[in-house]
Every structure is written in structure tokens, then in C-alpha cells.
Scaffold this motif. Sequence first.
Motif, PDB file in Angstrom:
ATOM      1  N   ASP A 109      31.923  38.649  41.304  1.00 26.64           N
ATOM      2  CA  ASP A 109      31.777  38.288  42.714  1.00 26.64           C
ATOM      3  C   ASP A 109      31.693  36.766  42.790  1.00 26.64           C
ATOM      4  O   ASP A 109      30.724  36.164  42.329  1.00 26.64           O
ATOM      5  CB  ASP A 109      30.519  38.935  43.294  1.00 26.64           C
ATOM      6  N   ILE A 110      32.707  36.132  43.369  1.00 29.17           N
ATOM      7  CA  ILE A 110      32.795  34.671  43.379  1.00 29.17           C
ATOM      8  C   ILE A 110      31.686  34.041  44.205  1.00 29.17           C
ATOM      9  O   ILE A 110      31.324  32.886  43.999  1.00 29.17           O
ATOM     10  CB  ILE A 110      34.173  34.210  43.895  1.00 29.17           C
ATOM     11  N   GLY A 111      31.129  34.777  45.143  1.00 31.17           N
ATOM     12  CA  GLY A 111      30.015  34.241  45.925  1.00 31.17           C
ATOM     13  C   GLY A 111      30.152  34.472  47.411  1.00 31.17           C
ATOM     14  O   GLY A 111      29.174  34.714  48.105  1.00 31.17           O
ATOM     15  N   THR A 112      31.379  34.401  47.945  1.00 31.39           N
ATOM     16  CA  THR A 112      31.622  34.653  49.366  1.00 31.39           C
ATOM     17  C   THR A 112      32.786  35.625  49.497  1.00 31.39           C
ATOM     18  O   THR A 112      33.698  35.629  48.663  1.00 31.39           O
ATOM     19  CB  THR A 112      31.952  33.356  50.124  1.00 31.39           C
ATOM     20  N   PRO A 113      32.793  36.453  50.541  1.00 28.22           N
ATOM     21  CA  PRO A 113      33.913  37.382  50.735  1.00 28.22           C
ATOM     22  C   PRO A 113      35.263  36.689  50.816  1.00 28.22           C
ATOM     23  O   PRO A 113      36.267  37.214  50.307  1.00 28.22           O
ATOM     24  CB  PRO A 113      33.550  38.078  52.051  1.00 28.22           C
ATOM     25  N   LEU A 114      35.311  35.518  51.454  1.00 34.20           N
ATOM     26  CA  LEU A 114      36.589  34.806  51.576  1.00 34.20           C
ATOM     27  C   LEU A 114      37.117  34.387  50.212  1.00 34.20           C
ATOM     28  O   LEU A 114      38.323  34.512  49.928  1.00 34.20           O
ATOM     29  CB  LEU A 114      36.422  33.590  52.481  1.00 34.20           C
ATOM     30  N   GLU A 115      36.250  33.883  49.346  1.00 34.81           N
ATOM     31  CA  GLU A 115      36.681  33.485  48.008  1.00 34.81           C
ATOM     32  C   GLU A 115      37.145  34.695  47.202  1.00 34.81           C
ATOM     33  O   GLU A 115      38.100  34.604  46.423  1.00 34.81           O
ATOM     34  CB  GLU A 115      35.538  32.767  47.282  1.00 34.81           C
ATOM     35  N   ASN A 116      36.470  35.825  47.392  1.00 35.65           N
ATOM     36  CA  ASN A 116      36.902  37.045  46.714  1.00 35.65           C
ATOM     37  C   ASN A 116      38.289  37.467  47.184  1.00 35.65           C
ATOM     38  O   ASN A 116      39.134  37.882  46.381  1.00 35.65           O
ATOM     39  CB  ASN A 116      35.895  38.169  46.962  1.00 35.65           C
ATOM     40  N   LEU A 134      45.283  52.657  58.712  1.00 33.92           N
ATOM     41  CA  LEU A 134      44.097  51.868  59.038  1.00 33.92           C
ATOM     42  C   LEU A 134      42.972  52.125  58.042  1.00 33.92           C
ATOM     43  O   LEU A 134      42.317  51.189  57.562  1.00 33.92           O
ATOM     44  CB  LEU A 134      43.631  52.186  60.457  1.00 33.92           C
ATOM     45  N   GLY A 135      42.757  53.392  57.701  1.00 32.91           N
ATOM     46  CA  GLY A 135      41.705  53.723  56.736  1.00 32.91           C
ATOM     47  C   GLY A 135      41.988  53.177  55.354  1.00 32.91           C
ATOM     48  O   GLY A 135      41.094  52.629  54.690  1.00 32.91           O
ATOM     49  N   MET A 136      43.237  53.306  54.905  1.00 37.41           N
ATOM     50  CA  MET A 136      43.598  52.785  53.590  1.00 37.41           C
ATOM     51  C   MET A 136      43.491  51.263  53.552  1.00 37.41           C
ATOM     52  O   MET A 136      43.033  50.685  52.558  1.00 37.41           O
ATOM     53  CB  MET A 136      45.018  53.217  53.243  1.00 37.41           C
ATOM     54  N   LEU A 137      43.918  50.608  54.634  1.00 38.17           N
ATOM     55  CA  LEU A 137      43.831  49.150  54.696  1.00 38.17           C
ATOM     56  C   LEU A 137      42.375  48.691  54.683  1.00 38.17           C
ATOM     57  O   LEU A 137      42.019  47.755  53.957  1.00 38.17           O
ATOM     58  CB  LEU A 137      44.532  48.643  55.956  1.00 38.17           C
ATOM     59  N   ALA A 138      41.524  49.350  55.464  1.00 34.31           N
ATOM     60  CA  ALA A 138      40.109  48.979  55.506  1.00 34.31           C
ATOM     61  C   ALA A 138      39.448  49.198  54.145  1.00 34.31           C
ATOM     62  O   ALA A 138      38.659  48.368  53.685  1.00 34.31           O
ATOM     63  CB  ALA A 138      39.393  49.789  56.585  1.00 34.31           C
ATOM     64  N   SER A 139      39.771  50.304  53.489  1.00 35.91           N
ATOM     65  CA  SER A 139      39.199  50.597  52.172  1.00 35.91           C
ATOM     66  C   SER A 139      39.637  49.567  51.135  1.00 35.91           C
ATOM     67  O   SER A 139      38.833  49.080  50.341  1.00 35.91           O
ATOM     68  CB  SER A 139      39.621  51.995  51.732  1.00 35.91           C
ATOM     69  N   SER A 140      40.918  49.200  51.154  1.00 39.40           N
ATOM     70  CA  SER A 140      41.439  48.230  50.185  1.00 39.40           C
ATOM     71  C   SER A 140      40.859  46.838  50.428  1.00 39.40           C
ATOM     72  O   SER A 140      40.512  46.129  49.479  1.00 39.40           O
ATOM     73  CB  SER A 140      42.965  48.182  50.265  1.00 39.40           C
ATOM     74  N   LEU A 141      40.751  46.450  51.690  1.00 40.04           N
ATOM     75  CA  LEU A 141      40.159  45.143  52.008  1.00 40.04           C
ATOM     76  C   LEU A 141      38.691  45.102  51.619  1.00 40.04           C
ATOM     77  O   LEU A 141      38.179  44.057  51.203  1.00 40.04           O
ATOM     78  CB  LEU A 141      40.326  44.838  53.490  1.00 40.04           C
ATOM     79  N   HIS A 142      38.009  46.231  51.745  1.00 42.88           N
ATOM     80  CA  HIS A 142      36.601  46.288  51.337  1.00 42.88           C
ATOM     81  C   HIS A 142      36.458  46.053  49.843  1.00 42.88           C
ATOM     82  O   HIS A 142      35.555  45.326  49.392  1.00 42.88           O
ATOM     83  CB  HIS A 142      36.007  47.642  51.729  1.00 42.88           C
ATOM     84  N   ALA A 181      38.620  44.387  47.940  1.00 45.03           N
ATOM     85  CA  ALA A 181      38.953  42.982  47.714  1.00 45.03           C
ATOM     86  C   ALA A 181      37.823  42.076  48.179  1.00 45.03           C
ATOM     87  O   ALA A 181      37.550  41.038  47.578  1.00 45.03           O
ATOM     88  CB  ALA A 181      40.248  42.623  48.438  1.00 45.03           C
ATOM     89  N   TRP A 182      37.162  42.453  49.273  1.00 43.88           N
ATOM     90  CA  TRP A 182      36.031  41.706  49.825  1.00 43.88           C
ATOM     91  C   TRP A 182      34.907  41.576  48.803  1.00 43.88           C
ATOM     92  O   TRP A 182      34.259  40.548  48.685  1.00 43.88           O
ATOM     93  CB  TRP A 182      35.553  42.441  51.068  1.00 43.88           C
ATOM     94  N   LEU A 183      34.702  42.657  48.019  1.00 46.83           N
ATOM     95  CA  LEU A 183      33.642  42.676  47.005  1.00 46.83           C
ATOM     96  C   LEU A 183      34.145  42.269  45.626  1.00 46.83           C
ATOM     97  O   LEU A 183      33.341  42.091  44.709  1.00 46.83           O
ATOM     98  CB  LEU A 183      33.026  44.072  46.925  1.00 46.83           C
ATOM     99  N   ASN A 184      35.472  42.157  45.472  1.00 42.89           N
ATOM    100  CA  ASN A 184      36.094  41.828  44.183  1.00 42.89           C
ATOM    101  C   ASN A 184      35.747  42.865  43.115  1.00 42.89           C
ATOM    102  O   ASN A 184      35.323  42.522  42.006  1.00 42.89           O
ATOM    103  CB  ASN A 184      35.690  40.429  43.710  1.00 42.89           C
ATOM    104  N   ILE A 185      35.964  44.135  43.454  1.00 39.14           N
ATOM    105  CA  ILE A 185      35.734  45.226  42.519  1.00 39.14           C
ATOM    106  C   ILE A 185      36.912  46.196  42.590  1.00 39.14           C
ATOM    107  O   ILE A 185      37.718  46.146  43.518  1.00 39.14           O
ATOM    108  CB  ILE A 185      34.422  45.990  42.822  1.00 39.14           C
ATOM    109  N   SER A 226      33.524  50.661  42.206  1.00 39.60           N
ATOM    110  CA  SER A 226      32.811  50.856  43.465  1.00 39.60           C
ATOM    111  C   SER A 226      31.955  52.118  43.448  1.00 39.60           C
ATOM    112  O   SER A 226      30.991  52.223  44.213  1.00 39.60           O
ATOM    113  CB  SER A 226      33.811  50.933  44.621  1.00 39.60           C
ATOM    114  N   LEU A 227      32.287  53.072  42.582  1.00 36.99           N
ATOM    115  CA  LEU A 227      31.531  54.323  42.532  1.00 36.99           C
ATOM    116  C   LEU A 227      30.111  54.114  42.007  1.00 36.99           C
ATOM    117  O   LEU A 227      29.197  54.857  42.368  1.00 36.99           O
ATOM    118  CB  LEU A 227      32.264  55.344  41.654  1.00 36.99           C
ATOM    119  N   THR A 228      29.928  53.097  41.152  1.00 35.32           N
ATOM    120  CA  THR A 228      28.603  52.853  40.565  1.00 35.32           C
ATOM    121  C   THR A 228      28.151  51.408  40.780  1.00 35.32           C
ATOM    122  O   THR A 228      27.351  50.888  40.006  1.00 35.32           O
ATOM    123  CB  THR A 228      28.630  53.149  39.050  1.00 35.32           C
TER     124      THR A 228
END
Length: 212
Positions: free
Chosen positions: A156-163, A67-75, A77-81, A86-88
Amino acid sequence: MRSVGGVISEISFKFFIQFLFYTFLFTTFNVVVLSIFVAEHRKNSGYLEVQWLVALALCGLFFFFSLGMLASSLHLAWLNISTIESLTRHTKVWTLAILIPRPKDFHESQANRDNPIPVVIYPSTVMPSSSSSSSGTAPPREFAILSTEPGENPFDIGTPLENLKEIMGYSLFDWLLPIKPSPCADHSRQESAYRFGPVVQRLKRKAGLESF
């Protein structure tokens, strides 16, 4: 990692997310079924066996880990980074080389600017063109050097869904089945290897590049 056959990258990140999602479903199923079994066993026998408690604890451990790995990976992808980005991501400044379609018109527009935009030429020397005759040459291309504000993400394409679509694909089957690679792995664009978002469009407008 063994789940995707190598290092997690732009090519395998989608498959890694799918692996984590199905692992999360599997561990959820195991926790639910084993919890019911342990509860029924205690009800019928009046006591708990240590081995079943250990098995339930291990199932719970893998459940929370997936669950933690999935949430981290989706986050990400959500930001497209990426993980490194993500560290900076709150302070990072991106410096981009944007292709100038009509350099002559661009230079004329820069003549009246107080702070002309830096330009680089690539290649710096004329190289032979593989698509022309042996005596022909390919003209160098000019790029405007633009910088983002701290914390801005040009991808960042503009929306989380597009990312998410850039990683997972554009259809439900792409999201569920590990068949097609991610759209972000397609580097056939002339402007950039990756799709630019609103940040770059704003920089281009500010630099006067959209009129060329």
C-alpha cells in the motif's frame, strides 16, 4: 479472459479496468437511448412491445454487471491488492526478506539487541557470477526477515491515488489508452519486484535498517 487476451494478472489488470470502464459507458449509453425510445414508442402508440422491454432489461443487466465489475476492480486497485489477497486482507501477516546493504554494520548493531532479527543468506552457496570471469564468484546477499502486523499491506503506497497510479499509470493518457503496461509490471527495482509503502519503511526503521 478474451477482453485482455488471457488471465487477469499484473500485466493485464490495467487493460481489464479500461475494458470495464468503456463497457460501462457503452451499456450506459444503450440503457439511456433505449429507455427514451421505449418511452417515446409508448407515448406515440399507447402500448409497450414485449421485445423492447426484453431488450431494455438485457441492457440493464449488462449495465449493472459492468458497473459491479468495474467497482470491484477499482476497489482492488485502490487498495493495491489482488483478489486472493482481499479475502484475508484484515488478518494476513506478510513475511518479507529485506536486503541488508551493509551486513557487517547490521550484525554489529544486532549484537546488543535482546531479540536479534532473523537473517537469511541467498544463495546459500557461492554461485559463479555471469558478469565476472569464469573463475570469479558472486558474493551471497543477506536479507533481514521482517513481519507485518495482521492486516497491514506492505504494498500500500500510502494514498488511494498513488495505488491507482501503480496500476493505471502516471498520466491521463495512460489511464485512458490501453498502450503502456502498468508501472507495477516493471520489476527492475533492486529492493523488491514491487514498490514498498510506509509499512515497510516503518519496519525498516524499527529494525535499524534505514541507517545502512
